[in-house]
Write an enzyme that holds these catalytic residues in place. Structure first.
Site, PDB file in Angstrom:
ATOM      1  CG  HIS A  79      10.963 -93.033  55.714  1.00 26.43           C
ATOM      2  ND1 HIS A  79      11.682 -92.413  56.690  1.00 26.43           N
ATOM      3  CD2 HIS A  79      11.541 -94.225  55.515  1.00 26.43           C
ATOM      4  CE1 HIS A  79      12.664 -93.208  57.072  1.00 26.43           C
ATOM      5  NE2 HIS A  79      12.607 -94.307  56.372  1.00 26.43           N
ATOM      6  CD  GLU A 107      22.018-110.220  48.425  1.00 33.39           C
ATOM      7  OE1 GLU A 107      21.195-109.318  48.247  1.00 33.39           O
ATOM      8  OE2 GLU A 107      22.293-110.687  49.548  1.00 33.39           O
ATOM      9  CG  ASP A 153      22.423-105.748  48.186  1.00 32.65           C
ATOM     10  OD1 ASP A 153      22.645-104.535  48.325  1.00 32.65           O
ATOM     11  OD2 ASP A 153      21.725-106.405  48.981  1.00 32.65           O
ATOM     12  CB  CYS A 213      14.589-112.593  44.650  1.00 39.71           C
ATOM     13  SG  CYS A 213      16.094-112.442  45.614  1.00 39.71           S
TER      14      CYS A 213
HETATM   15  C1  PEP Z   1      18.714-107.809  46.373  1.00 40.76           C
HETATM   16  O1  PEP Z   1      19.741-107.347  46.866  1.00 40.76           O
HETATM   17  O2  PEP Z   1      18.478-107.846  45.152  1.00 40.76           O
HETATM   18  C2  PEP Z   1      17.657-108.352  47.249  1.00 40.76           C
HETATM   19  C3  PEP Z   1      16.596-108.959  46.764  1.00 40.76           C
HETATM   20  O3  PEP Z   1      17.811-108.141  48.595  1.00 40.76           O
HETATM   21  P1  PEP Z   1      17.441-106.754  49.308  1.00 40.76           P
HETATM   22  O4  PEP Z   1      16.780-105.854  48.299  1.00 40.76           O
HETATM   23  O5  PEP Z   1      16.566-107.106  50.452  1.00 40.76           O
HETATM   24  O6  PEP Z   1      18.794-106.262  49.725  1.00 40.76           O
HETATM   25 MG    MG Z   2      20.158-107.720  48.953  1.00 37.87          MG
END
Ligand code: PEP
Ligand code: MG
Length: 596
Positions: free
Chosen positions: A200, A442, A466, A513
């Site tokens: 954090h 993912e 993920d 992403c």
């Molecule tokens: C990912 O898993 O790459 C993703 C963009 O989702 P998060 O990081 O929110 O799990």
């Molecule tokens: Mg994710």
């Protein structure tokens, strides 16, 4: 041990978590606290001890809510939500019942009972090899210190809100409360002995844009208040008594950094297009409505991932359909006609929530999270889907489901969307009938059945954060196995390629992403693999655009061909670095001239 250099400098190395360079006097926080004495209490005084404890808990709760409010206001709701974990400690019935039992049965003072029980809990959590649980131990100790201060009638040991002069703060473990209260004008930077990139304190430092280093191991015991030092938040170094030569080299580094920032400013309004005319769509990932501004100011062309869970994390009760609708509509309207991809709720994993009473799990990342949670908690899902559909009437809204692991989940989710669309039609509430729906890729299973998924969707968004952890079986939060978390692992390269092929085979587009998309070293590989869109945190959109604009498509494709044939993650990474340094050397000048 710090490294002693011939010049008389001493260097401490840690993990860089917030970039930038600062220099000034050190202030070492002393965490010493008066010993908590064990005091026997008479039978008749037991009730009074419990009463004192309850008052201290109430007062602590008020203080935390106050800090949370200030932090949310000054830094954003995500930072404020960090204190939810503190409030949870105060609501932990197992802990509190045990404290009360100790007071009753052992007939001892409340501070002794609270300290001994809470410290035992914290020590157990701290001993587990898991970053996330260790952070919970820090939370528990932070709250324990507050409760004890209230029981003992003490003020916080250092008033970080009112520092007399600019300084670099060094502590064994700067707590989130400490960090939140830092007097921003006078804190040049900070370093802590413990912590990881996901702690954090690290998140706060980045939001505050204060250079920071964690994991300095023993620095707080070796450094002294008043010493002069330079803190290098790019490379994770604290240099005590820097020589003129070092200061000069760092001066050069800072000015190179400023020059780069200027170059990046020049391309903000320009498209992400390669030298030979290949267009890549470059979007931003956001967490809050207020981030819409940063999408535009950092030169992104839309939102590729709106992580809606923060809307849920920042409140005491889940947001209503109306509150969500207003939030989604605000982002869609602010960015119209740019696309905004809203991801449905991705709770679970490391995103925990007090008000939805999600029980603790042995393997939260493999457990009741994301689409699995939503398909069971229908009321929550219905409100969100209706809110997103309604917002689609106001802008260029698209929607995607997180963590799809197979076709059944997708079919169930799509059936619910059809049902809620029918409801809205019945209620004569407008929405975009053609709103595009996609899925995050993912899990390895989603890649394997991607052709089936692609037939039922308009786009894919690969969540590499993920996908890497599930494919390589590497917990994305665990520092002990961080070396195994390799974005350039041949398996990951091939999974991305398989996803792109399945999508393009059905004529749908593919985005990435995850954090990979925001790494200028890896972006060319993704482009070469045929990814159509990259979506990254707003501050890294410009560096990614910079490298794309200096690249030729055949160079990226050649890199991808090499990676697809290569058997070593290290070799693939080396080739990515080679190409990135060759086409955009200016992006990588964040080391001082001489090797420290
Ligand atoms: C990912 O898993 O790459 C993703 C963009 O989702 P998060 O990081 O929110 O799990
Ligand atoms: Mg994710």
């Amino acid at each position: 041990m710090p490294e002693a250099l011939p010049k008389g400098e001493r260097i401490f190395r840690g993990i860089p978590v917030s970039s930038g360079v600062c220099r000034g006097k050190i202030l070492v926080l002393d965490r010493a606290r008066p010993a908590i004495d064990k005091r026997p209490v008479s039978d008749s005084a037991v009730a009074e001890e419990i009463n004192r404890l309850e008052k201290a808990l109430v007062r602590t709760r008020h203080q935390i809510l106050e800090v949370q409010h200030k932090v949310s206001h000054a830094m954003g709701a995500q930072e404020g939500s960090i204190f939810d974990a503190h409030l949870l400690v105060l609501e932990d019935r197992t802990l509190l019942d045990e404290v009360v039992r100790v007071v009753h049965e052992e007939k001892v003072n409340a501070e002794y009972a609270f300290h001994s029980v809470a410290e035992r809990y914290a020590a157990t959590l701290a001993a587990i090899e898991d970053d996330y649980l260790r952070e919970r131990a820090t939370d528990m100790r932070d709250v324990t210190a507050r409760v004890l201060n209230n029981l003992l009638g003490l003020e916080d040991e250092v008033d970080l809100r009112h520092l007399k002069e600019p300084c670099i703060i060094i502590g064994h473990d700067l707590t989130p409360s400490n960090t939140a209260q830092l007097d921003k004008r006078n804190v040049l930077g900070f370093g802590t002995d413990v912590g990881s990139k996901t702690s954090h304190t690290a998140i706060m430092a980045r939001s505050l844009r204060i250079p920071a280093i964690v994991g300095l191991k023993i620095a707080s015991g070796q450094l002294e208040t008043g010493q002069y030092a330079l803190l290098d938040g790019f490379n994770g170094l604290i240099i005590v008594d820097p020589t003129d030569q070092t200061l000069y080299e760092y001066g050069q580094l800072v000015s190179k950094h400023l020059t780069l920032q200027e170059k990046l400013r020049d391309i903000l309004a320009k498209p992400a297009i390669t030298l030979d005319g290949h267009r890549v769509f470059l979007s931003a990932n956001i967490e809050h409505v207020s981030d819409a501004e940063a999408v535009k100011s950092n030169g992104a062309e839309g939102v590729g991932l709106f992580r809606t869970e923060y809307l849920f994390l920042e409140r005491e009760h889940p947001p209503s359909e109306e509150q969500q609708y207003l939030a989604y509509r605000a982002v869609a309207a602010a960015l119209k006609p740019m696309p905004v991809v809203i991801r449905t709720l991705d709770l679970g994993g490391d995103k925990f929530l007090a008000h939805l009473h999600v029980p603790a799990e042995m393997n939260p990342f493999l457990g009741w999270r994301a689409i699995r949670f939503c398909l069971q908690e229908r009321d929550v899902f219905r409100e969100q889907l209706r809110a997103i559909l309604r917002a689609s009437a106001e802008g260029n809204v698209k929607m995607m489901y997180p963590m799809i692991s197979g076709l059944d989940e997708l079919n169930q989710a799509n059936a619910l969307v059809a049902e809620y669309k029918a409801e809205l039609r019945q209620e004569a509430i407008p929405f975009d009938e053609g709103m595009e729906i996609g899925a995050m890729i993912e899990t390895p299973s989603a890649v394997i059945v991607a052709d089936s998924l692609a037939k039922r969707l308009k786009f894919f968004s690969i969540g590499t954060n993920d996908l890497i952890q599930y494919s390589l079986a590497v917990d994305r939060l665990n520092e002990k196995i961080a070396h195994l978390y390799e974005p350039t692992h041949p398996a990951i390269v091939r999974l991305i390629k398989a996803t792109v092929d399945a999508a393009h085979g059905q004529k749908i587009w593919v985005s990435v992403c995850g954090e990979m998309a925001g790494d200028p070293v890896l972006a060319p590989l993704l482009v070469g693999l045929g990814v159509d869109e990259l979506s990254a945190a707003p501050p890294v959109v410009a560096p990614v655009k910079f490298i794309i604009r200096r690249l030729k498509l055949p160079e990226a494709q050649e890199l991808a061909q090499f990676a697809l044939a290569c058997e070593s993650a290290a070799e693939i990474l080396a080739r990515c670095q080679e190409l990135a340094h060759q086409v955009a050397p200016g992006l990588f000048e964040d080391s001082p001239e001489s090797e420290k």
